[in-house]
Write a protein that holds these residues in place. Structure first.
Motif, PDB file in Angstrom:
ATOM      1  N   PHE A  44       0.831  -1.202   0.000  1.00  0.00           N
ATOM      2  CA  PHE A  44       0.000   0.000   0.000  1.00  0.00           C
ATOM      3  C   PHE A  44       0.870   1.260   0.000  1.00  0.00           C
ATOM      4  O   PHE A  44       0.496   2.297  -0.549  1.00  0.00           O
ATOM      5  CB  PHE A  44      -0.921  -0.023   1.219  1.00  0.00           C
ATOM      6  CG  PHE A  44      -1.999   1.029   1.173  1.00  0.00           C
ATOM      7  CD1 PHE A  44      -2.680   1.312  -0.002  1.00  0.00           C
ATOM      8  CD2 PHE A  44      -2.341   1.731   2.314  1.00  0.00           C
ATOM      9  CE1 PHE A  44      -3.674   2.276  -0.049  1.00  0.00           C
ATOM     10  CE2 PHE A  44      -3.337   2.692   2.282  1.00  0.00           C
ATOM     11  CZ  PHE A  44      -4.001   2.969   1.095  1.00  0.00           C
ATOM     12  N   GLY A  45       2.060   1.152   0.613  1.00  0.00           N
ATOM     13  CA  GLY A  45       3.008   2.270   0.589  1.00  0.00           C
ATOM     14  C   GLY A  45       3.485   2.580  -0.816  1.00  0.00           C
ATOM     15  O   GLY A  45       3.651   3.751  -1.184  1.00  0.00           O
ATOM     16  N   VAL A  46       3.686   1.553  -1.621  1.00  0.00           N
ATOM     17  CA  VAL A  46       4.085   1.752  -3.018  1.00  0.00           C
ATOM     18  C   VAL A  46       2.986   2.494  -3.772  1.00  0.00           C
ATOM     19  O   VAL A  46       3.257   3.411  -4.557  1.00  0.00           O
ATOM     20  CB  VAL A  46       4.395   0.405  -3.703  1.00  0.00           C
ATOM     21  CG1 VAL A  46       4.652   0.611  -5.192  1.00  0.00           C
ATOM     22  CG2 VAL A  46       5.600  -0.254  -3.048  1.00  0.00           C
ATOM     23  N   ALA A  47       1.730   2.110  -3.521  1.00  0.00           N
ATOM     24  CA  ALA A  47       0.613   2.807  -4.166  1.00  0.00           C
ATOM     25  C   ALA A  47       0.609   4.280  -3.786  1.00  0.00           C
ATOM     26  O   ALA A  47       0.381   5.165  -4.629  1.00  0.00           O
ATOM     27  CB  ALA A  47      -0.708   2.157  -3.767  1.00  0.00           C
ATOM     28  N   GLY A  48       0.892   4.567  -2.519  1.00  0.00           N
ATOM     29  CA  GLY A  48       0.953   5.950  -2.071  1.00  0.00           C
ATOM     30  C   GLY A  48       2.041   6.733  -2.777  1.00  0.00           C
ATOM     31  O   GLY A  48       1.856   7.908  -3.134  1.00  0.00           O
ATOM     32  N   LEU A  49       3.180   6.103  -3.015  1.00  0.00           N
ATOM     33  CA  LEU A  49       4.280   6.761  -3.730  1.00  0.00           C
ATOM     34  C   LEU A  49       3.894   7.063  -5.178  1.00  0.00           C
ATOM     35  O   LEU A  49       4.174   8.149  -5.688  1.00  0.00           O
ATOM     36  CB  LEU A  49       5.526   5.868  -3.705  1.00  0.00           C
ATOM     37  CG  LEU A  49       6.248   5.758  -2.361  1.00  0.00           C
ATOM     38  CD1 LEU A  49       7.338   4.686  -2.445  1.00  0.00           C
ATOM     39  CD2 LEU A  49       6.859   7.092  -1.954  1.00  0.00           C
ATOM     40  N   VAL A  50       3.250   6.108  -5.829  1.00  0.00           N
ATOM     41  CA  VAL A  50       2.847   6.318  -7.225  1.00  0.00           C
ATOM     42  C   VAL A  50       1.830   7.455  -7.320  1.00  0.00           C
ATOM     43  O   VAL A  50       1.912   8.311  -8.205  1.00  0.00           O
ATOM     44  CB  VAL A  50       2.274   5.024  -7.842  1.00  0.00           C
ATOM     45  CG1 VAL A  50       1.775   5.290  -9.267  1.00  0.00           C
ATOM     46  CG2 VAL A  50       3.338   3.929  -7.863  1.00  0.00           C
ATOM     47  N   PHE A  51       0.882   7.494  -6.389  1.00  0.00           N
ATOM     48  CA  PHE A  51      -0.096   8.591  -6.376  1.00  0.00           C
ATOM     49  C   PHE A  51       0.592   9.939  -6.144  1.00  0.00           C
ATOM     50  O   PHE A  51       0.167  10.962  -6.685  1.00  0.00           O
ATOM     51  CB  PHE A  51      -1.163   8.350  -5.315  1.00  0.00           C
ATOM     52  CG  PHE A  51      -2.266   7.426  -5.755  1.00  0.00           C
ATOM     53  CD1 PHE A  51      -3.025   7.717  -6.884  1.00  0.00           C
ATOM     54  CD2 PHE A  51      -2.552   6.271  -5.046  1.00  0.00           C
ATOM     55  CE1 PHE A  51      -4.053   6.870  -7.300  1.00  0.00           C
ATOM     56  CE2 PHE A  51      -3.572   5.417  -5.449  1.00  0.00           C
ATOM     57  CZ  PHE A  51      -4.321   5.713  -6.582  1.00  0.00           C
ATOM     58  N   THR A  52       1.643   9.930  -5.344  1.00  0.00           N
ATOM     59  CA  THR A  52       2.408  11.159  -5.119  1.00  0.00           C
ATOM     60  C   THR A  52       3.015  11.664  -6.415  1.00  0.00           C
ATOM     61  O   THR A  52       2.913  12.853  -6.759  1.00  0.00           O
ATOM     62  CB  THR A  52       3.520  10.919  -4.087  1.00  0.00           C
ATOM     63  OG1 THR A  52       2.939  10.617  -2.816  1.00  0.00           O
ATOM     64  CG2 THR A  52       4.422  12.139  -3.938  1.00  0.00           C
ATOM     65  N   TYR A  53       3.654  10.764  -7.156  1.00  0.00           N
ATOM     66  CA  TYR A  53       4.278  11.161  -8.423  1.00  0.00           C
ATOM     67  C   TYR A  53       3.224  11.579  -9.454  1.00  0.00           C
ATOM     68  O   TYR A  53       3.465  12.485 -10.263  1.00  0.00           O
ATOM     69  CB  TYR A  53       5.145  10.021  -8.953  1.00  0.00           C
ATOM     70  CG  TYR A  53       6.385   9.787  -8.117  1.00  0.00           C
ATOM     71  CD1 TYR A  53       7.304  10.805  -7.918  1.00  0.00           C
ATOM     72  CD2 TYR A  53       6.634   8.545  -7.521  1.00  0.00           C
ATOM     73  CE1 TYR A  53       8.450  10.599  -7.146  1.00  0.00           C
ATOM     74  CE2 TYR A  53       7.771   8.334  -6.746  1.00  0.00           C
ATOM     75  CZ  TYR A  53       8.666   9.358  -6.567  1.00  0.00           C
ATOM     76  OH  TYR A  53       9.790   9.154  -5.799  1.00  0.00           O
ATOM     77  N   LEU A  54       2.058  10.941  -9.426  1.00  0.00           N
ATOM     78  CA  LEU A  54       0.979  11.354 -10.325  1.00  0.00           C
ATOM     79  C   LEU A  54       0.548  12.788 -10.033  1.00  0.00           C
ATOM     80  O   LEU A  54       0.336  13.593 -10.949  1.00  0.00           O
ATOM     81  CB  LEU A  54      -0.220  10.413 -10.178  1.00  0.00           C
ATOM     82  CG  LEU A  54      -0.117   9.034 -10.828  1.00  0.00           C
ATOM     83  CD1 LEU A  54      -1.320   8.168 -10.445  1.00  0.00           C
ATOM     84  CD2 LEU A  54      -0.032   9.148 -12.348  1.00  0.00           C
ATOM     85  N   ALA A  55       0.403  13.111  -8.740  1.00  0.00           N
ATOM     86  CA  ALA A  55      -0.017  14.459  -8.348  1.00  0.00           C
ATOM     87  C   ALA A  55       1.010  15.506  -8.758  1.00  0.00           C
ATOM     88  O   ALA A  55       0.657  16.618  -9.170  1.00  0.00           O
ATOM     89  CB  ALA A  55      -0.249  14.512  -6.838  1.00  0.00           C
ATOM     90  N   ILE A  56       2.285  15.155  -8.672  1.00  0.00           N
ATOM     91  CA  ILE A  56       3.342  16.095  -9.050  1.00  0.00           C
ATOM     92  C   ILE A  56       3.394  16.271 -10.565  1.00  0.00           C
ATOM     93  O   ILE A  56       3.431  17.392 -11.084  1.00  0.00           O
ATOM     94  CB  ILE A  56       4.707  15.603  -8.516  1.00  0.00           C
ATOM     95  CG1 ILE A  56       4.726  15.647  -6.980  1.00  0.00           C
ATOM     96  CG2 ILE A  56       5.850  16.445  -9.093  1.00  0.00           C
ATOM     97  CD1 ILE A  56       5.927  14.970  -6.360  1.00  0.00           C
ATOM     98  N   PHE A  57       3.359  15.163 -11.286  1.00  0.00           N
ATOM     99  CA  PHE A  57       3.563  15.221 -12.738  1.00  0.00           C
ATOM    100  C   PHE A  57       2.373  15.825 -13.479  1.00  0.00           C
ATOM    101  O   PHE A  57       2.567  16.414 -14.543  1.00  0.00           O
ATOM    102  CB  PHE A  57       3.883  13.827 -13.278  1.00  0.00           C
ATOM    103  CG  PHE A  57       5.340  13.499 -13.245  1.00  0.00           C
ATOM    104  CD1 PHE A  57       6.147  13.737 -14.342  1.00  0.00           C
ATOM    105  CD2 PHE A  57       5.915  12.953 -12.107  1.00  0.00           C
ATOM    106  CE1 PHE A  57       7.497  13.446 -14.320  1.00  0.00           C
ATOM    107  CE2 PHE A  57       7.268  12.665 -12.068  1.00  0.00           C
ATOM    108  CZ  PHE A  57       8.065  12.910 -13.176  1.00  0.00           C
ATOM    109  N   ILE A  58       1.155  15.714 -12.941  1.00  0.00           N
ATOM    110  CA  ILE A  58       0.015  16.296 -13.649  1.00  0.00           C
ATOM    111  C   ILE A  58       0.155  17.812 -13.723  1.00  0.00           C
ATOM    112  O   ILE A  58      -0.300  18.446 -14.685  1.00  0.00           O
ATOM    113  CB  ILE A  58      -1.328  15.891 -12.991  1.00  0.00           C
ATOM    114  CG1 ILE A  58      -2.510  16.204 -13.918  1.00  0.00           C
ATOM    115  CG2 ILE A  58      -1.497  16.571 -11.657  1.00  0.00           C
ATOM    116  CD1 ILE A  58      -2.509  15.473 -15.211  1.00  0.00           C
TER     117      ILE A  58
END
Length: 258
Positions: A44-58
């Motif tokens: 679940f921590g990995v999912a949180g990291l991916v969502f973080t990068y999605l929020a930054i890159f958008i």
């Protein structure tokens, strides 16, 4: 139009847009029990990291053109001028988003090593696949942003909230199917996100086609950049303040702590 009627319109549409925002934000809350009961903490921590990068890159994908588009579209008085602004912004964002997503897609192995630490690579998660899914999500989220702004600018608040609800419904439905029934693992979260972003954009194609014209303008593009680019540092800073702690926690304490 009287001041009273103007205020009434403002309150009415603002309330609807607020409900739409709440609906969009609520899907994560609704799915949290599903995630926490299915996944180990490190997954679940990995999912949180991916969502973080999605929020930054958008924010990097839009580079402030969404703010500039909304401003110029509302101020423009002629329908032809509005279509020229939309066409210029939409074609530009589609082109740049496609380039960015292709770069991410084909460089996924390199990015997987660069953005995730060694303990993440020890997990049985296909990080390259996650990054490529993220590239697709970013593309459809970016090009789907302007149609939603069109609905706001034209005060189509009911359509706005319906499309937002469709997006959330698809996302939640596919999360339940992929995770609860098909047991797809962490990858299922982002497959569901990709499907919902793709389907939502397809549903909104009618909005896009109604506002497109053969009137791309480099002068308009220059105005959009001049107004929008200065917004990037502030919007990106807000996102980083909200999300970057996950990256630091992962590096300092491990993905289990994220």
């Amino acid at each position: 139009m009287s001041i009273f009627n103007s205020i009434k319109r403002l309150v009415k549409h603002s309330a609807v847009y607020g409900i739409g925002h709440i609906i969009t934000r609520s899907f994560g809350f609704l799915l949290l029990p599903l995630y926490t009961n299915i996944f180990p903490r490190d997954d679940f921590g990995v999912a949180g990291l991916v969502f973080t990068y999605l929020a930054i890159f958008i924010n990097l994908y839009t580079f402030g053109i969404d703010v500039a588009f909304f401003r110029y579209f509302i101020l423009e008085e002629t329908e032809q001028g509005k279509k020229k602004i939309f066409t210029t912004a939409f074609v530009t964002m589609t082109t740049t988003s496609l380039v960015f997503s292709l770069l991410i897609f084909f460089n996924a192995p390199f990015l997987a090593k660069a953005v995730f630490s060694a303990n993440v690579h020890e997990l049985t998660i296909d990080l390259i696949f996650l990054i490529r899914l993220a590239a697709g999500i970013l593309f459809f989220d970016a090009i789907g942003l302007l149609p939603f702004l069109i609905l706001r600018a034209r005060e189509k608040s009911l359509q706005f909230i319906v499309f937002k609800f469709v997006n959330v419904l698809i996302n939640v439905g596919f999360n339940i199917l992929l995770l609860g029934v098909l047991k797809k693992g962490i990858e299922g979260i982002f497959i569901a996100n990709f499907i919902s972003s793709f389907v939502t954009f397809i549903v909104m194609l009618l909005v896009v086609l109604k506002n497109l014209s053969f009137s791309y303008s480099f002068i308009t593009l220059k105005d959009l950049f001049a107004f929008g680019l200065p917004y990037m540092p502030s919007t990106l800073s807000v996102v980083l303040m909200d999300t970057i702690d996950r990256v630091f926690i992962e590096r300092l304490m491990g993905v289990d702590a994220v």
